[in-house]
Design a protein around this motif. Structure first.
Motif, PDB file in Angstrom:
ATOM      1  N   UNK A  69      34.312  42.141  37.201  1.00  0.00           N
ATOM      2  CA  UNK A  69      35.562  42.223  36.437  1.00  0.00           C
ATOM      3  C   UNK A  69      36.641  41.194  36.768  1.00  0.00           C
ATOM      4  N   UNK A  70      36.416  40.237  37.693  1.00  0.00           N
ATOM      5  CA  UNK A  70      37.568  39.479  38.186  1.00  0.00           C
ATOM      6  C   UNK A  70      38.303  38.712  37.096  1.00  0.00           C
ATOM      7  N   UNK A  71      37.594  38.008  36.221  1.00  0.00           N
ATOM      8  CA  UNK A  71      38.276  37.245  35.172  1.00  0.00           C
ATOM      9  C   UNK A  71      39.180  38.150  34.347  1.00  0.00           C
ATOM     10  N   UNK A  72      38.717  39.364  34.091  1.00  0.00           N
ATOM     11  CA  UNK A  72      39.516  40.287  33.299  1.00  0.00           C
ATOM     12  C   UNK A  72      40.730  40.791  34.086  1.00  0.00           C
ATOM     13  N   UNK A  73      40.632  40.828  35.417  1.00  0.00           N
ATOM     14  CA  UNK A  73      41.809  41.170  36.221  1.00  0.00           C
ATOM     15  C   UNK A  73      42.900  40.116  36.020  1.00  0.00           C
ATOM     16  N   UNK A  74      42.507  38.851  35.956  1.00  0.00           N
ATOM     17  CA  UNK A  74      43.484  37.788  35.701  1.00  0.00           C
ATOM     18  C   UNK A  74      44.102  37.982  34.319  1.00  0.00           C
ATOM     19  N   UNK A  75      43.261  38.238  33.310  1.00  0.00           N
ATOM     20  CA  UNK A  75      43.778  38.479  31.953  1.00  0.00           C
ATOM     21  C   UNK A  75      44.716  39.684  31.927  1.00  0.00           C
ATOM     22  N   UNK A  76      44.383  40.704  32.694  1.00  0.00           N
ATOM     23  CA  UNK A  76      45.217  41.903  32.758  1.00  0.00           C
ATOM     24  C   UNK A  76      46.630  41.552  33.238  1.00  0.00           C
ATOM     25  N   UNK A  77      46.717  40.724  34.271  1.00  0.00           N
ATOM     26  CA  UNK A  77      48.020  40.335  34.804  1.00  0.00           C
ATOM     27  C   UNK A  77      48.795  39.486  33.795  1.00  0.00           C
ATOM     28  N   UNK A  78      48.125  38.505  33.190  1.00  0.00           N
ATOM     29  CA  UNK A  78      48.850  37.646  32.241  1.00  0.00           C
ATOM     30  C   UNK A  78      49.303  38.432  31.022  1.00  0.00           C
ATOM     31  N   UNK A  79      48.507  39.384  30.579  1.00  0.00           N
ATOM     32  CA  UNK A  79      48.879  40.178  29.406  1.00  0.00           C
ATOM     33  C   UNK A  79      50.075  41.079  29.704  1.00  0.00           C
TER      34      UNK A  79
END
Length: 660
Positions: free
Chosen positions: A166-176
């Motif tokens: 899931x790491x890439x999506x963790x980054x997306x989660x923060x930016x969103x």
């Protein structure tokens, strides 16, 4: 609040420079790469920590970034006072280093790279994310995590969304959550490509100081078709490639220059690399063994073995075990069940040769009159398998084999020129006079793909899984060809690679900068017919004819030619003004696309009638106001003590509403 991320990046870069790299070569690039890794590990750990307390929301995410920035600022002022440096002085050194680097590359090479970077950056920012995997599972996770306030697993028809790393999506989660916008999603891969190019240049400089090697190696990496296309998507292959190349650079930097900081950045790369994609392990494994042997052999390194191995194991497990445990609870496997179909099952050496040959031939195909070139290659591959006494297509060794022609899709594009340059670099690596360490790097890079081929079976979309190998091979291509080519061919080769890559930047089939509809309706058909290329350009070819991302609607980018029928269904859903929407999906359904187009304040989504093991996570109190299905569940059914009837069907999508 999105500015908190670049602010942290600037502060972390300054801190890394002052603490570790004041007197090092490539000081700005080293500082930048180290800072990025620190930022990434912060995102990984903070996301898991906040999830434990159900604090995945905008206020909490913003708060931890503010605290993180304050911490970095305090560290900066302390380091600044100790070493007597100012930020202006550091910025000037960075700027001078950048100027020298650009001067070394040459104006023409810088211009070529800048054009590719500019086009892909514009598309990455302007285009709505519409990669098929992203719509199914990469991005669909975010809505459910935010909805439930944590990153725990949830009931899902799409098993990849609750089992793949899931790491890439963790980054997306923060930016969103910091920006409230999807516009930053595709910047992750684009920025990771920028980091990869920095790492390629740093690896090359470990072994050579000639401008030709740098130009060729950088242009090779930047112009790989699959790399160009993925830099504009929300997939994660360039993200994992960043961690692979970073780990490899730090390994060789530590062995050569004895930088202790490099040694202890390797565990950080391993922890977050494994959290990004499991293929990280296969590509790094040969280099890890090389590092361990070097540490055992040299007494100066030996004293760090125990602490290094402990740091690598503890950090990797600490970061990854929570997600693995959540997955194990559902599927009785820490990596889920879907990935098992990508694994090789060997019965003898011939099976391994088959795997390597098919992974290689995946990139060798190309367009030709009457398809004669591909037919010839396919015939040779079939002859090889006949000589070994095994069929070309065996289920235990992956998907049925297919020769590529020319593809502008980020899942299937291959690296035709890249693979031939790599093949011819092998004899050059043997006979060219290069530093011993450079040759070790080259052979370990080739060994990494052999390790990959041992574990992972052939897949039609395998090209994107090969991205780390091709980027690892970029320094090898630069070093070998830069050593043997005369001056003018050494300058011509990067230009030819750039010309070949430009169409992929401009004419992506998923989100083109220019209209592919115009190209494939007006320009290409006469060429296709005259040369007998036999390339399908109808709608069945992944919606090849697309409008430019600057004019296409989100719905058109999501569903292509199926958008008009889907739009009818979504308008009907919105007309009912539901607060709770249930989904009955297949593994390939575009979950995120539905969320994007149906998102409203107070509206919630959930997967219902789930048939896989995650069904135990369904909320028994959730009673949808409507259910959108991509499976035909008949005229009606009961769900959670509520009856539903079929209200409409549109293009393989069914809408169910409560019975009155």
């Amino acid at each position: 609040m999105i500015f908190l991320i670049p602010t942290a990046m600037v502060l972390a870069t300054a801190n890394c420079y002052v603490a570790f790299y004041r007197n090092a070569e490539q000081l700005f690039r080293r500082s930048l790469i180290s800072a990025a890794i620190v930022i990434f590990i912060f995102i990984a750990i903070s996301t898991e920590a906040l999830g434990l307390f159900n604090l995945i929301n905008r206020i909490a995410i913003a708060a931890i970034w503010i605290v993180f920035n304050i911490t970095l600022a305090i560290a900066w002022f302390r380091l600044k006072s100790i070493h007597g440096l100012t930020f202006a002085a550091i910025a000037e050194r960075w700027l001078n280093g950048t100027r020298n680097f650009c001067r070394e590359l040459g104006t023409f090479t810088v211009a070529m790279l800048a054009v590719l970077a500019s086009v892909t950056l514009i598309v990455a920012v302007a285009a709505i994310p519409n990669n098929q995997d992203s719509l199914s599972y990469h991005l669909s996770r975010l809505g459910y995590w935010i909805q439930q306030g944590n990153v725990a697993h949830y009931a899902s028809h799409i098993e990849r969304s609750i089992s793949f790393s899931p790491f890439s999506e963790y980054v997306h989660l923060h930016t969103f959550l910091l920006s409230g916008s999807e516009r930053y999603f595709q910047l992750l891969q684009w920025c990771c490509l920028a980091g990869v190019l920095a790492l390629v240049s740093m690896i090359i400089r470990l072994f050579s100081s000639t401008p030709a090697t740098l130009r060729i190696g950088l242009c090779f990496a930047a112009t790989l078709p699959i790399v160009v296309l993925e830099s504009m998507t929300t997939q994660n292959d360039l993200v994992v490639a960043f961690f692979v190349l970073a780990a490899v650079f730090f390994i060789f930097d530590y062995i050569r220059n004895h930088h202790l900081a490099s040694l202890y950045l390797i565990p950080l790369c391993c922890a977050v690399g494994m959290m990004t994609k499991g293929t990280f392990l296969f590509y790094v494994l040969p280099f890890g063994i090389y590092l361990f042997i070097a540490m055992v052999r040299k007494s100066a390194f030996r004293k760090h073995i125990i602490t290094f191995v402990a740091a690598a194991l503890i950090l990797t497990l600490a970061v990854n075990v929570p997600y693995w445990y959540r997955t194990y609870e559902i599927f009785a496997s820490p990596v889920g069940t879907l990935s098992s179909g990508n694994q090789n099952t060997f019965t003898g050496p011939a099976d391994y040769i088959s795997s390597v040959s098919k992974h290689t031939f995946l990139h060798l195909g190309f367009v030709s009159p009457g398809n004669r070139y591909n037919d010839f290659l396919l015939n040779q591959l079939q002859n090889l398998h006949a000589a070994m006494g095994i069929p070309l297509d065996v289920p235990r060794l992956g998907m049925p084999f297919k020769m590529n022609k020319l593809n502008f899709n980020e899942d299937f594009a291959h690296n035709f020129f890249g693979i031939w340059l790599i093949i011819f670099s092998i004899p050059l690596l043997i006979f060219t006079r290069l530093p011993k360490a450079a040759k070790w790097y080259g052979w370990l890079s080739f060994l990494s793909i052999l390790v990959f081929c041992f574990f992972i079976s052939y897949q039609t979309y395998g090209s994107r899984l090969h991205i780390p190998f091709f980027l690892l091979a970029a320094p090898v291509v630069g070093l070998t060809y830069g050593s043997v080519l005369p001056a003018w061919p050494a300058r011509l080769l990067p230009f030819l690679l750039w010309i070949a890559a430009l169409p992929f930047a401009l004419l992506s089939s998923a989100h083109p900068f220019l209209s592919t509809k115009w190209f494939f309706e007006k320009i290409f058909p006469p060429i296709n017919s005259a040369l007998h290329l036999n390339i399908r350009i109808d709608a069945a070819n992944l919606n090849l004819k697309q409008e430019s991302v600057f004019y296409a609607s989100p719905g058109r980018l999501f569903w292509g030619d199926h958008w008009p029928a889907t739009e009818i269904l979504l308008k009907q859903v919105n007309a009912l003004n539901p607060q709770k929407i249930g989904f009955v999906f297949t593994e390939a359904s575009f979950d995120y696309a539905y969320q994007f187009l149906l998102r409203k304040p107070g509206r919630t989504f959930a997967h219902v009638r789930v048939a896989n093991p995650s069904q135990i996570l369904e909320d028994p109190t959730f009673q949808p106001d409507v259910i959108i299905a991509e499976k035909n569940d008949g005229p009606g059914f009961d769900y959670h003590e509520k009856s539903y009837r079929l209200a409409m069907e549109s293009d393989g999508k069914w809408l169910y509403v409560p019975s009155k």
